[in-house]
Design a protein around this motif. Structure first.
Motif, PDB file in Angstrom:
ATOM      1  N   GLU A 419      10.858  21.393   5.899  1.00 56.10           N
ATOM      2  CA  GLU A 419      11.025  20.884   7.260  1.00 56.10           C
ATOM      3  C   GLU A 419       9.809  21.217   8.137  1.00 56.10           C
ATOM      4  O   GLU A 419       9.315  20.368   8.890  1.00 56.10           O
ATOM      5  CB  GLU A 419      12.290  21.480   7.878  1.00 56.10           C
ATOM      6  CG  GLU A 419      12.607  20.939   9.284  1.00 56.10           C
ATOM      7  CD  GLU A 419      13.886  21.529   9.838  1.00 56.10           C
ATOM      8  OE1 GLU A 419      14.164  21.267  11.020  1.00 56.10           O
ATOM      9  OE2 GLU A 419      14.592  22.247   9.096  1.00 56.10           O
ATOM     10  N   ASP A 420       9.287  22.457   8.026  1.00 53.73           N
ATOM     11  CA  ASP A 420       8.101  22.845   8.795  1.00 53.73           C
ATOM     12  C   ASP A 420       6.865  22.065   8.338  1.00 53.73           C
ATOM     13  O   ASP A 420       6.009  21.707   9.153  1.00 53.73           O
ATOM     14  CB  ASP A 420       7.854  24.342   8.639  1.00 53.73           C
ATOM     15  CG  ASP A 420       8.921  25.176   9.336  1.00 53.73           C
ATOM     16  OD1 ASP A 420       9.543  24.662  10.282  1.00 53.73           O
ATOM     17  OD2 ASP A 420       9.125  26.339   8.934  1.00 53.73           O
ATOM     18  N   ALA A 421       6.828  21.793   7.038  1.00 56.83           N
ATOM     19  CA  ALA A 421       5.688  21.043   6.514  1.00 56.83           C
ATOM     20  C   ALA A 421       5.666  19.632   7.073  1.00 56.83           C
ATOM     21  O   ALA A 421       4.607  19.103   7.445  1.00 56.83           O
ATOM     22  CB  ALA A 421       5.733  21.012   4.992  1.00 56.83           C
ATOM     23  N   MET A 422       6.822  18.999   7.138  1.00 57.28           N
ATOM     24  CA  MET A 422       6.891  17.647   7.697  1.00 57.28           C
ATOM     25  C   MET A 422       6.566  17.643   9.182  1.00 57.28           C
ATOM     26  O   MET A 422       5.917  16.710   9.695  1.00 57.28           O
ATOM     27  CB  MET A 422       8.287  17.059   7.459  1.00 57.28           C
ATOM     28  CG  MET A 422       8.586  16.779   5.985  1.00 57.28           C
ATOM     29  SD  MET A 422      10.224  16.083   5.745  1.00 57.28           S
ATOM     30  CE  MET A 422      10.058  14.546   6.620  1.00 57.28           C
ATOM     31  N   ALA A 423       6.981  18.701   9.910  1.00 58.33           N
ATOM     32  CA  ALA A 423       6.696  18.782  11.345  1.00 58.33           C
ATOM     33  C   ALA A 423       5.187  18.870  11.602  1.00 58.33           C
ATOM     34  O   ALA A 423       4.675  18.350  12.604  1.00 58.33           O
ATOM     35  CB  ALA A 423       7.411  19.984  11.954  1.00 58.33           C
TER      36      ALA A 423
END
Length: 439
Positions: A419-423
C-alpha cells in the motif's frame, strides 16, 4: 643567472665574510651587491677575499667615515661593463648580459632615512634611468615600505612611504614578490620589509621567470635577497580551455569532428581523449600569434607603399581592408588569451594592452610557486621532496579506509508494504503541488 644583494653592515670580521662566501657558493651568484660595507676604499684584495677564485669585475662607493658604503661584484663571463655612475647612496653599472646580449642597468641602493633625502635619491635614480634608456633592475635596502603590513604594528603609510609608492608607479617598475618570508629586517621586536628588488617591464619581459627569495640573515639584521632567473618547476597541469579558441571559426568544427571520431567510447573516456586534440590544434593555429601579426602588418605596409607609388585600384583597397580585418582579429585573440592567463578583473583595460596582462600572468606564476615548505617541522627547499610531501598529504587526506560492504537486505532498510509502495507512485495532485510550492 642569479643576482644577490645584502645589507651586511660592515665586512669587518671573518664571520660575516664567511657568510657572504657561503651565500655566493651555495646559490652560484653571478652578481653580488653588498650594502653598508663601512669601507672608504675597496681593494682588489678585498674583492678576492669575498668572491674567491676567478677574475671578477667590481665597482664601489666608499663609505662616509664608518657610515654607508656600496660594493657591486660580478662575473665578467656573465656581464660586460660599459658605464658606471655613482651617487652617495647608490651605485649604477650599465652593460650587457653576454648570454643573451641584453643591455641593461643594475642599481644598488642604500636608502636614506629622512624624507627630503629620500626624495633627492628618487630624483637622482629617475635621472639615471632616463640617461641610460635601457631596462633596469634596482636592488637593495630602500629603507621604506610600500604596504602597511610590511612593517609590524603599522596601520597606515607615512607620507614618505606614499611618495615612494608613487615613485615606483611613475617609473613603471614591478616589485618582485618575496614569497618565502614576510620581513627582511629585524631589530628586537621591530621587523619590516625594507629590502626589495624593483625591475622595469622590459626587464620582466626578458626574464619572465625571475624569482625572488630571501636567505638566512645570520649575523646581520638584514636578510640577503636572491634574484634567480630560472624556470619554474611544475608537475602535471589540469586541462583548461582558452577563451581565445572560441574566436577562431575552426575550433568548434575541430571539436565536433574529434568527438565523432571517438566512436562509442564511454562519456568520461571521451572527455579524457578529447584533451589532447585541442593542444595540437592550439599549437598549429595559435602557436605563432606574434609572427602572424607581424606578417599581416608587413603586408599592410606593402600595400601602403604601392599606393604611395601611385598604384591604386579597387582590388588593392579590398585586399588592404581584408588584411586590416585579419590583423585586428589576431590582436583581439592575443589580448583575450593574456587577459585570461592574468585573471585580471580590469575590463576597462581591454585596449590591446597585452603587455599589461602578460606581466600580471607572470607575477601570478611567481606568487603561486611553492619555493619552500615546512615538512615535519623542517624547512625544505628541495623541489622533489616538496612534490612528494604534497602528493602524500592529499593522498592521505582523501584516502578512504576499507569498510565492510552492506546491502539493503542486511538490516539497514526495512521493506515497505504494498500500500505504501503504491502511494509513492501516485502522481501528485495540483493542490499538493500548490501547497509544496507555497510552503
Amino acid at each position: 643567472m642569479i643576482f644577490s644583494s645584502w645589507n651586511v653592515r660592515g665586512l669587518r670580521g671573518d664571520g660575516k665574510l664567511r657568510m657572504v662566501k657561503d651565500l655566493r657558493n651555495k646559490h652560484r651568484v653571478q652578481m653580488l651587491g653588498l650594502i653598508e660595507t663601512k669601507r672608504q676604499i675597496v681593494t682588489r684584495f678585498d674583492v678576492a677575499r669575498i668572491w674567491g677564485q676567478g677574475s671578477p669585475g667590481w665597482e664601489y662607493v666608499g663609505s662616509d667615515g664608518a657610515s654607508g658604503g656600496l660594493l657591486l661584484i660580478w662575473d665578467e663571463v656573465m656581464f660586460k661593463l660599459n658605464n658606471c655612475y655613482k651617487g652617495e647612496r647608490w651605485l649604477c653599472v650599465e652593460g650587457m648580459i653576454l648570454k643573451n646580449s641584453f643591455n641593461c642597468v643594475f642599481v644598488l641602493i642604500y636608502g636614506a632615512h629622512g624624507r627630503d633625502e629620500k626624495i633627492h635619491v628618487w630624483e637622482e635614480l629617475s635621472f639615471i634611468v632616463g640617461l641610460c634608456q635601457v631596462p633596469c633592475c634596482f636592488m637593495g635596502d630602500f629603507n621604506e615600505i610600500v604596504h602597511a603590513e610590511e612593517r609590524r604594528g603599522t596601520i597606515g603609510l607615512t607620507r614618505s612611504a606614499e611618495e615612494f609608492k608613487f615613485w615606483i608607479q611613475d617609473m613603471k617598475l614591478a616589485d618582485l614578490p618575496l614569497t618565502d618570508r614576510k620581513f627582511t629586517w629585524f631589530r628586537g621586536r621591530s621587523c619590516s620589509r625594507i629590502d626589495r628588488v624593483l625591475v622595469s617591464l622590459e626587464w620582466l619581459e626578458e626574464f619572465p621567470e625571475a624569482h625572488l627569495q630571501g636567505g638566512p640573515r645570520g649575523l646581520s639584521d638584514h636578510c640577503p635577497l636572491i634574484v634567480e632567473g630560472r624556470k619554474l618547476r611544475g608537475g602535471l597541469r589540469p586541462f583548461r580551455s582558452l577563451d581565445s579558441w572560441f574566436t577562431h571559426e575552426g575550433f568548434l568544427r575541430m571539436v565536433k569532428e574529434e568527438w565523432r571520431g571517438l566512436g562509442e567510447l564511454q562519456f568520461t573516456n571521451k572527455l579524457k581523449a578529447l584533451t589532447e586534440p585541442p593542444g595540437r590544434w592550439h599549437k598549429a593555429n595559435f602557436g605563432e600569434k606574434d609572427k602572424k601579426i607581424i606578417k599581416f602588418e608587413e603586408e599592410i605596409k606593402r600595400t601602403d607603399d604601392m599606393v604611395s607609388n601611385g598604384v591604386y585600384d579597387e582590388t588593392l583597397e579590398a585586399r588592404r581592408k581584408a588584411l586590416v580585418k585579419c590583423c585586428e582579429r589576431w590582436y583581439v585573440r592575443k589580448e583575450v588569451h593574456w587577459k585570461q592567463m592574468s585573471r585580471s578583473r580590469h575590463m576597462n583595460d581591454m585596449d590591446r594592452n597585452t603587455r599589461y596582462f602578460h606581466n600580471i600572468a607572470s607575477a601570478r606564476r611567481r606568487n603561486n610557486m611553492i619555493d619552500t615548505l615546512v615538512i615535519n617541522g623542517r624547512l625544505v627547499r628541495n623541489q622533489a621532496r616538496i612534490k612528494v610531501a604534497i602528493r602524500e598529504f592529499y593522498k592521505n587526506l582523501y584516502h578512504q579506509e576499507d569498510s565492510p560492504s552492506m546491502g539493503f537486505r542486511d538490516g539497514l532498510v526495512v521493506q515497505i508494504d504494498e500500500e505504501d509502495a503504491m502511494a509513492l507512485e501516485v502522481m501528485p495532485s495540483a493542490e499538493e503541488i500548490r501547497e509544496a510550492v507555497w510552503d
